[in-house]
Design a protein around this motif. Structure first.
Motif, PDB file in Angstrom:
ATOM      1  N   LEU A   1      13.665 103.477  81.243  1.00  0.00           N
ATOM      2  CA  LEU A   1      14.967 104.127  81.414  1.00  0.00           C
ATOM      3  C   LEU A   1      15.155 105.230  80.369  1.00  0.00           C
ATOM      4  O   LEU A   1      15.616 106.337  80.692  1.00  0.00           O
TER       5      LEU A   1
ATOM      6  N   THR B   1      15.196  99.032  87.303  1.00  0.00           N
ATOM      7  CA  THR B   1      14.750 100.403  87.034  1.00  0.00           C
ATOM      8  C   THR B   1      14.023 101.002  88.238  1.00  0.00           C
ATOM      9  O   THR B   1      14.180 102.180  88.537  1.00  0.00           O
TER      10      THR B   1
ATOM     11  N   PHE C   1      17.765  92.854  85.878  1.00  0.00           N
ATOM     12  CA  PHE C   1      16.764  93.107  84.836  1.00  0.00           C
ATOM     13  C   PHE C   1      16.256  94.541  84.925  1.00  0.00           C
ATOM     14  O   PHE C   1      15.983  95.047  86.005  1.00  0.00           O
ATOM     15  N   PHE C   2      16.139  95.165  83.759  1.00  0.00           N
ATOM     16  CA  PHE C   2      15.789  96.581  83.663  1.00  0.00           C
ATOM     17  C   PHE C   2      14.708  96.786  82.615  1.00  0.00           C
ATOM     18  O   PHE C   2      14.613  96.033  81.656  1.00  0.00           O
ATOM     19  N   ASP C   3      13.929  97.828  82.808  1.00  0.00           N
ATOM     20  CA  ASP C   3      12.929  98.234  81.821  1.00  0.00           C
ATOM     21  C   ASP C   3      13.563  99.334  80.971  1.00  0.00           C
ATOM     22  O   ASP C   3      13.647 100.478  81.390  1.00  0.00           O
ATOM     23  N   GLU C   4      14.022  98.932  79.781  1.00  0.00           N
ATOM     24  CA  GLU C   4      14.768  99.887  78.933  1.00  0.00           C
ATOM     25  C   GLU C   4      13.906 101.070  78.508  1.00  0.00           C
ATOM     26  O   GLU C   4      14.383 102.192  78.418  1.00  0.00           O
ATOM     27  N   GLU C   5      12.631 100.801  78.220  1.00  0.00           N
ATOM     28  CA  GLU C   5      11.740 101.867  77.761  1.00  0.00           C
ATOM     29  C   GLU C   5      11.587 102.933  78.854  1.00  0.00           C
ATOM     30  O   GLU C   5      11.674 104.134  78.589  1.00  0.00           O
TER      31      GLU C   5
ATOM     32  N   ASP D   1      14.131  94.303  78.494  1.00  0.00           N
ATOM     33  CA  ASP D   1      12.710  94.132  78.756  1.00  0.00           C
ATOM     34  C   ASP D   1      11.824  93.792  77.566  1.00  0.00           C
ATOM     35  O   ASP D   1      12.133  94.099  76.439  1.00  0.00           O
TER      36      ASP D   1
ATOM     37  N   PHE E   1      11.415  91.531  82.142  1.00  0.00           N
ATOM     38  CA  PHE E   1      12.624  92.208  81.678  1.00  0.00           C
ATOM     39  C   PHE E   1      13.656  91.175  81.247  1.00  0.00           C
ATOM     40  O   PHE E   1      13.954  90.249  81.987  1.00  0.00           O
TER      41      PHE E   1
END
Lengths: 318, 238
Positions: free
Chosen positions: A191, A104, A185-189, B24, B206
């Protein structure tokens, strides 16, 4: 606008059909050719379509005009270049310096031009649409058609919104593709928040630039870009740095949304006065932003400027 | 036809870009840290001359160094030791705690009183840390100094540290890099028995994927592309 006028079939029993012997006789009688009322559309009553259909008609026409715009395809090419440029630059530039080292964060860094490009793109797309109508004299033909000026403005505005959303969502997709090259790895929130902010900022920027185009006859593109991308941010930054407003208030200015969309993702920089300053000294914490309140303010801003623009066109003398 | 090709091209590019990814969950902690960055030594010394003590020395009469011993027993929780004597008399014996011994004392044997305990912040793979320092206080021999800024240093055995200056209230990124950890130092030099820091450290780990958002991007872009293609089509007249 060939489909602007629609036919309405007559209701049986209501049409006043003249008797056979009362019909006017002409030279064609001798030819033996006869046509029924239905075939000759004698019982068809024409009427102006409703407001929604008028908006749709203008929207389709404007989309057709936009489909010929080279600047839209140029921005799409720039978006396609995002992952390509990242692949070329990742070995010579440490992106960890300008963003957190995550998927992210990298998306935020790759989209750091978003505030600048959104400003100039919406200004050229929506800011120029009404002045062009008058400069090209096509407004004098279109507005003479039996449709409301509100529908005319709404159709043109919505076409600009749809194109802008398409272009910037595509850019998001390209930035995601670029970050997937390195990170898994990503921070969905973050995003989700950033994506929402981007969509809100499209409404804010398009409505503002559209309204400016309705008020200004010449130079609307550059004036609206300068105001929303430079003048307003500088004034807001001045107010914030001199403690006229606190950080939570500062982040609620709708024109800050593209910056906050980048910073929320984990980027430290975005291409705007605030974004560049934030690279040197962290001045905002997007995590503490009230997104719901921001959405309400942005919606109010968009409606207000759209209504202002429509009023300006409604009152304009031809 | 031309617009349809453009729409299909955009769709193809979007679909080709999709590859492996992950998602995450957050974990956070607000912490108080107290640490030293140098080793503190102890010795029973005889003063050679009558003199004032140095800022780098904590000097107590024999048997009166209880507060310092308590602190040494539990440096994380004990209170700050009193500052000790400011003057010593020649020929008297004292308990001296020091980083660097001065020429005032005749020292025969020294013990390690407090091993240096630099703060270390590790970031695990697939994680990102956010550090916010709320206060940073340096306890010198005579007073406590609040520091407005601090140095965040990324340490690695292979290439040493790269410090960056941050201000109190800043949010600093702690990135994962293999074989590295972060230390926090005060800005400038000052001899202090210990430092105290009140900080929020949020480590975000994450574990998910952005497939949903890539899917949304594909759908929205496709809808817009199809709309452009449909609206840009020449009308057919019968």
């Amino acid at each position: 606008m060939s489909d602007l006028f629609k036919r309405r079939e007559s209701v049986p029993g209501t049409a006043q059909e003249p008797a056979e012997d009362e019909r006017p006789k002409g030279t064609w009688e001798d030819s033996g050719y006869r046509m029924s009322d239905e075939e000759a559309h004698r019982d068809t009553v024409y009427h102006i379509p409703n407001q929604f259909m008028q908006v749709v008609a203008v929207f389709k026409t404007q989309m057709s005009l936009y489909s010929k715009r080279k600047s839209i395809y140029l921005v799409l090419v720039v978006a396609v270049m995002i992952p390509i440029l990242y692949v070329l630059a990742k070995d010579i530039f440490d992106f960890g310096m300008v963003a957190e080292a995550s998927g992210t964060g990298l998306i935020g860094a790759l989209l750091s031009m978003l505030p600048f490009i959104m400003g100039i793109f919406t200004a050229s797309l929506c800011g120029s649409v009404m002045p062009a109508e008058f400069n090209d004299r096509s407004a004098y033909m279109n507005m003479a058609l039996p449709m409301s000026r509100t529908a005319f403005c709404l159709g043109k505005y919505l076409a600009g919104v749809v194109i802008t959303i398409g272009v910037f969502v595509f850019a998001y997709g390209m930035a995601m593709a670029g970050s997937l090259i390195t990170y898994s790895f990503f921070d969905e929130e973050a995003l989700a928040k950033s994506f929402t902010m981007m969509l809100l900022s499209v409404l804010v920027y398009t409505s503002f630039t559209f309204a400016m185009g309705c008020f200004i006859k010449r130079g609307a593109t550059i004036v609206s870009f300068l105001i929303i991308a430079i003048v307003l941010p500088v004034i807001e930054l001045y107010m914030f740095m001199n403690s006229y407003i606190d950080m939570s208030g500062f982040m609620l200015f709708p024109n800050m949304l593209p910056d906050l969309a980048c910073l929320t993702l984990g980027s430290n920089i975005s291409m705007s006065p605030m974004g560049v300053l934030n690279m040197l000294v962290h001045i905002v914490n997007p995590a503490s932003m009230d997104l719901l309140l921001s959405a309400v303010i942005s919606a109010a801003w968009s409606v207000a400027f759209l209504v202002l623009g429509i009023i300006a066109i409604e009152r304009r003398e031809m | 036809m031309r617009k349809t090709i453009i729409a299909l091209t955009i769709l193809s590019i979007m679909l080709l870009s999709v590859s492996m990814a992950a998602v995450d969950s957050d974990g956070d902690a607000a912490s108080q840290y107290r640490w030293t960055d140098r080793t503190l030594y102890h010795a029973t010394c005889v003063a050679k001359t009558s003199a004032s003590t140095e800022d780098t020395e904590w000097v107590y009469p024999i048997g009166m160094d209880g507060s310092m011993k308590e602190y040494i027993e539990n440096p994380k929780t004990a209170k700050q030791p009193d500052q000790g004597l400011s003057h010593v008399v020649a020929g008297q014996t004292y308990e001296v705690y020091f980083f660097d011994i001065s020429g005032t004392f005749d020292m025969t044997k020294r013990d390690m009183a407090l091993e240096s305990d630099p703060i270390k912040l590790y970031v695990e793979p697939q994680s990102v840390g956010k550090l916010t320092v709320n206060s940073f206080t340096v306890f010198t021999k005579t007073n406590a100094v609040s520091m407005p800024a601090y140095l965040l240093r990324e340490m690695s055995e292979s290439w040493g540290g790269s410090p960056s200056l941050h201000f109190i209230g800043d949010v600093a990124n702690l990135n994962y890099r293999e074989g590295t950890y972060y230390t926090i130092d005060m800005q400038g030099s000052m001899t202090a028995l210990f430092y105290e820091m009140d900080a929020d450290v949020v480590i975000k780990t994450f574990t998910g994927s952005p497939y949903l958002y890539i899917g949304i991007c594909i759908v929205i872009t496709a809808l817009v592309a199809v709309t452009i293609a449909v609206c840009g089509r020449r009308p057919k007249f019968d």
